[in-house]
Design an enzyme around this catalytic site. Structure first.
Site, PDB file in Angstrom:
ATOM      1  N   GLU A  78      -3.661  -0.051   8.251  1.00 56.98           N
ATOM      2  CA  GLU A  78      -2.296   0.220   8.765  1.00 56.98           C
ATOM      3  C   GLU A  78      -2.496  -0.074  10.318  1.00 56.98           C
ATOM      4  O   GLU A  78      -3.479  -0.054  10.943  1.00 56.98           O
ATOM      5  CB  GLU A  78      -2.143   2.040   9.041  1.00 56.98           C
ATOM      6  CG  GLU A  78      -1.936   2.538   7.981  1.00 56.98           C
ATOM      7  CD  GLU A  78      -1.778   3.995   7.994  1.00 56.98           C
ATOM      8  OE1 GLU A  78      -1.468   4.505   9.188  1.00 56.98           O
ATOM      9  OE2 GLU A  78      -1.833   4.821   6.967  1.00 56.98           O
TER      10      GLU A  78
ATOM     11  N   ASN B 111      -7.674   1.940   9.928  1.00 52.41           N
ATOM     12  CA  ASN B 111      -6.122   2.229  10.460  1.00 52.41           C
ATOM     13  C   ASN B 111      -6.381   2.209  11.766  1.00 52.41           C
ATOM     14  O   ASN B 111      -7.226   2.956  12.310  1.00 52.41           O
ATOM     15  CB  ASN B 111      -5.443   3.221  10.047  1.00 52.41           C
ATOM     16  CG  ASN B 111      -5.057   3.686   8.479  1.00 52.41           C
ATOM     17  OD1 ASN B 111      -5.295   2.387   7.945  1.00 52.41           O
ATOM     18  ND2 ASN B 111      -4.813   4.568   8.087  1.00 52.41           N
TER      19      ASN B 111
ATOM     20  N   HIS C  87      -2.970  10.761   0.571  1.00 51.26           N
ATOM     21  CA  HIS C  87      -2.338  10.584   1.909  1.00 51.26           C
ATOM     22  C   HIS C  87      -1.908  12.073   2.433  1.00 51.26           C
ATOM     23  O   HIS C  87      -0.464  12.029   2.770  1.00 51.26           O
ATOM     24  CB  HIS C  87      -1.496   9.416   2.044  1.00 51.26           C
ATOM     25  CG  HIS C  87      -1.103   8.785   3.305  1.00 51.26           C
ATOM     26  ND1 HIS C  87      -1.206   7.452   3.549  1.00 51.26           N
ATOM     27  CD2 HIS C  87      -0.711   9.377   4.404  1.00 51.26           C
ATOM     28  CE1 HIS C  87      -1.098   7.149   4.779  1.00 51.26           C
ATOM     29  NE2 HIS C  87      -0.737   8.093   5.604  1.00 51.26           N
TER      30      HIS C  87
ATOM     31  N   ARG D 104       0.886  -1.243  -0.120  1.00 50.22           N
ATOM     32  CA  ARG D 104      -0.004  -0.080  -0.100  1.00 50.22           C
ATOM     33  C   ARG D 104       0.840   1.316  -0.032  1.00 50.22           C
ATOM     34  O   ARG D 104       1.722   1.269   0.739  1.00 50.22           O
ATOM     35  CB  ARG D 104      -0.911  -0.072   1.255  1.00 50.22           C
ATOM     36  CG  ARG D 104      -1.761   1.205   1.499  1.00 50.22           C
ATOM     37  CD  ARG D 104      -2.667   1.195   2.621  1.00 50.22           C
ATOM     38  NE  ARG D 104      -3.588   2.340   2.387  1.00 50.22           N
ATOM     39  CZ  ARG D 104      -3.295   3.189   3.776  1.00 50.22           C
ATOM     40  NH1 ARG D 104      -2.612   2.990   4.682  1.00 50.22           N
ATOM     41  NH2 ARG D 104      -4.030   4.346   3.697  1.00 50.22           N
TER      42      ARG D 104
ATOM     43  N   GLU E 202      -7.764   8.546   5.939  1.00 54.16           N
ATOM     44  CA  GLU E 202      -7.858   9.378   7.408  1.00 54.16           C
ATOM     45  C   GLU E 202      -8.228  10.656   7.135  1.00 54.16           C
ATOM     46  O   GLU E 202      -7.710  11.796   7.722  1.00 54.16           O
ATOM     47  CB  GLU E 202      -6.570   9.182   8.070  1.00 54.16           C
ATOM     48  CG  GLU E 202      -6.060   7.765   8.630  1.00 54.16           C
ATOM     49  CD  GLU E 202      -5.048   7.861   9.529  1.00 54.16           C
ATOM     50  OE1 GLU E 202      -4.391   8.925   9.883  1.00 54.16           O
ATOM     51  OE2 GLU E 202      -4.446   6.739  10.013  1.00 54.16           O
TER      52      GLU E 202
ATOM     53  N   TYR F 270      -4.333   1.762  15.692  1.00 57.73           N
ATOM     54  CA  TYR F 270      -3.148   1.868  16.500  1.00 57.73           C
ATOM     55  C   TYR F 270      -3.558   1.526  18.050  1.00 57.73           C
ATOM     56  O   TYR F 270      -2.631   1.108  18.796  1.00 57.73           O
ATOM     57  CB  TYR F 270      -2.466   3.114  16.410  1.00 57.73           C
ATOM     58  CG  TYR F 270      -1.857   3.273  15.021  1.00 57.73           C
ATOM     59  CD1 TYR F 270      -0.662   2.708  14.560  1.00 57.73           C
ATOM     60  CD2 TYR F 270      -2.575   3.886  13.871  1.00 57.73           C
ATOM     61  CE1 TYR F 270      -0.093   2.772  13.362  1.00 57.73           C
ATOM     62  CE2 TYR F 270      -2.135   3.864  12.555  1.00 57.73           C
ATOM     63  CZ  TYR F 270      -0.802   3.315  12.380  1.00 57.73           C
ATOM     64  OH  TYR F 270      -0.255   3.543  11.306  1.00 57.73           O
TER      65      TYR F 270
END
Ligand code: FCB
Length: 460
Positions: free
Chosen positions: A356, A302, A131, A87, A176, A304
């Site tokens: 991600e 994504n 991005h 990606r 995002e 985290y």
């Protein structure tokens, strides 16, 4: 708490489907460098890096990982890892320097070589259009807060799809949008560094609208790539069971999750957040919401960490006793399963990718090796969390590690390292960390399992 992980710990969750896509991810501004080479125009991040104090170590993306010159070696590493997919994102100002009008042949050729290089190495290209590195020329006309940028983006999307759509497996419109809107336009800690909630929410609306219009246009053009968007999402938990904290968590969930998921899947903004925003709510033209709610081929998530919120103000992650990464983010893999189950429960989601996931850790190069056990454990435990979501019926299609390389971590500069491959910035030397070796072995094991499964006689 030190999480244990390696392969043994994820064995129970190993039943990933044969067509599950394993990958690694990067983005243009974070690795490419060559900020002004061969006709590339400046992006808002090139500008933002020049603002005194904006970037923790005062650095910029001028060289980064010098990927524009080193792409072939980097793709050899990708191939060596044994992933199915890579990606990456296209730098809009590299291919269209002012964001409208003339295209830059040298920039387009770079991405042609990259895509062909991936295909030659047996790796599927997953392309992201935005991005975050918007052409500065468009920012000078109001950027994402200006509705005209929506149409500039659709032209850019069509141009890229016409050039590469026959070879890329997937096209993501935006990475995002919450970050672009809120960190870029409300808190202003990211480019373009604006602090205005009204502009932030207008930018969020225009990002979503441009996503919907781009999907319509690409489909009308006959683009064969899978089309979707990537959101940064977390489960939002109240710091305590008090009504004030629960209300705060609902508000934060509305701003982070529902503000994006509701329009994309239900064609409307959440009313509680529209009410909360009052005069800062975006201007929405008639027909916009139906455009935003285009059917998608996939949704990228994504993940985290979780978000914990308190009505008393910012929550200190040290309180939980969980391990923290170098970003100060809690290691909380359970949150990924929880999030994926919730998305599946509350929305009619298409196949989901974790686009991600990874961790920044303080790496030490010892005798040419990086023993990043913390990162390996992080990745392994989150893969297990994806496996658990799959087991519970969530349509998971893939998982991608952030990131292939150590790189420019936005406002943190080069101080935070997310790569499974170490980059020594002065020499640009790449070294596979232990986490990269682990991922490689894990993927080999996955492949062996796939082969063994396909050799079994079909069940009757
Ligand atoms: C995400 C970004 C990515 C990277 C990681 C750590 O928000 O998409 O570029 O910076 O965080």
């Amino acid at each position: 708490m030190t999480p244990k992980a390696p392969i043994a710990a994820i064995a129970p969750a190993l039943s990933f489907p044969a067509d599950f896509v394993w990958g690694v991810a990067t983005s243009s501004f974070q690795i490419e460098g060559a900020a002004a080479l061969d006709g590339k125009g400046p992006s808002i991040w090139d500008h933002f890096c020049r603002v005194p104090g904006a970037i923790a170590d005062g650095s910029n993306g001028d060289l980064a990982c010098d990927h524009v010159h080193r792409w072939a070696g980097d793709l050899d590493i990708v191939q060596r890892l044994g992933v199915d997919a890579y990606r990456f994102s296209v730098s809009w100002p590299r291919v269209q320097p002012t964001g409208s009008g003339a295209w830059n042949t040298a920039g387009l050729d770079f991405y042609e070589r990259l895509v062909d290089g991936l295909l030659e190495r047996g790796v599927a290209p997953y392309l992201t259009l935005n991005h975050w590195d918007l052409p500065q020329a468009l920012q000078d006309q109001g950027g994402w807060a200006n509705r005209d940028t929506v149409h500039r983006f659709v032209d850019y999307a069509r141009g890229m799809a016409a050039r590469l759509g026959d070879r890329v497996a997937s096209i993501t419109t935006h990475n995002e949008p919450w970050v672009v809107a809120v960190l870029g336009h409300e808190t202003g800690i990211f480019a373009p560094g604006i602090q205005d909630r009204g502009q932030a929410m207008q930018a969020a609306h225009h990002l979503l609208l441009s996503h919907g219009l781009a999907l319509q246009a690409l489909r009308a053009d006959g683009c064969a790539s899978a089309l979707g968007i990537v959101l940064n999402l977390s489960p939002v938990q109240p710091a305590s069971p008090t009504p004030a904290d629960i209300d705060q968590a609902r508000l934060e969930d509305g701003r982070l999750v529902r503000w994006y998921m509701d329009p994309l899947f239900h064609g409307r903004y959440p009313q509680d957040i529209v009410d909360f925003l009052g005069a800062d709510a975006p201007q929405v033209a008639s027909g916009d919401m139906a455009i935003i709610a285009q059917t998608m081929d996939f949704l990228g998530v994504n993940y985290y960490t979780r978000a914990v919120v308190s009505a008393q103000g910012p929550w200190d992650a040290h309180q939980s006793g969980l391990e923290l990464t170098d970003m100060g983010w809690e290691v909380y893999p359970e949150g990924l399963t929880e999030l994926l189950l919730r998305l599946h429960r509350d929305y009619a989601v298409p196949p989901l990718f974790v686009t991600e996931n990874g961790g920044a850790f303080k790496d030490r190069l010892e005798d040419g090796r990086i023993h990043d056990a913390g990162r390996t454990a992080y990745i392994a435990s989150h893969i297990a969390a994806v496996g658990e979501a799959l087991r519970q019926g969530v349509p998971m299609a893939g998982y991608m590690v952030w990131s292939l390389l150590d790189n420019f971590e936005w406002a943190s500069g080069y101080e935070k390292r997310f790569g499974i491959v170490h980059v020594d910035y002065p020499t640009q030397q790449r070294t596979l960390k232990d986490s990269a070796q682990w991922y490689r072995e894990f993927l080999l094991q996955q492949r062996a399992l796939r082969a063994a499964r396909s050799a079994l006689p079909a069940r009757v």
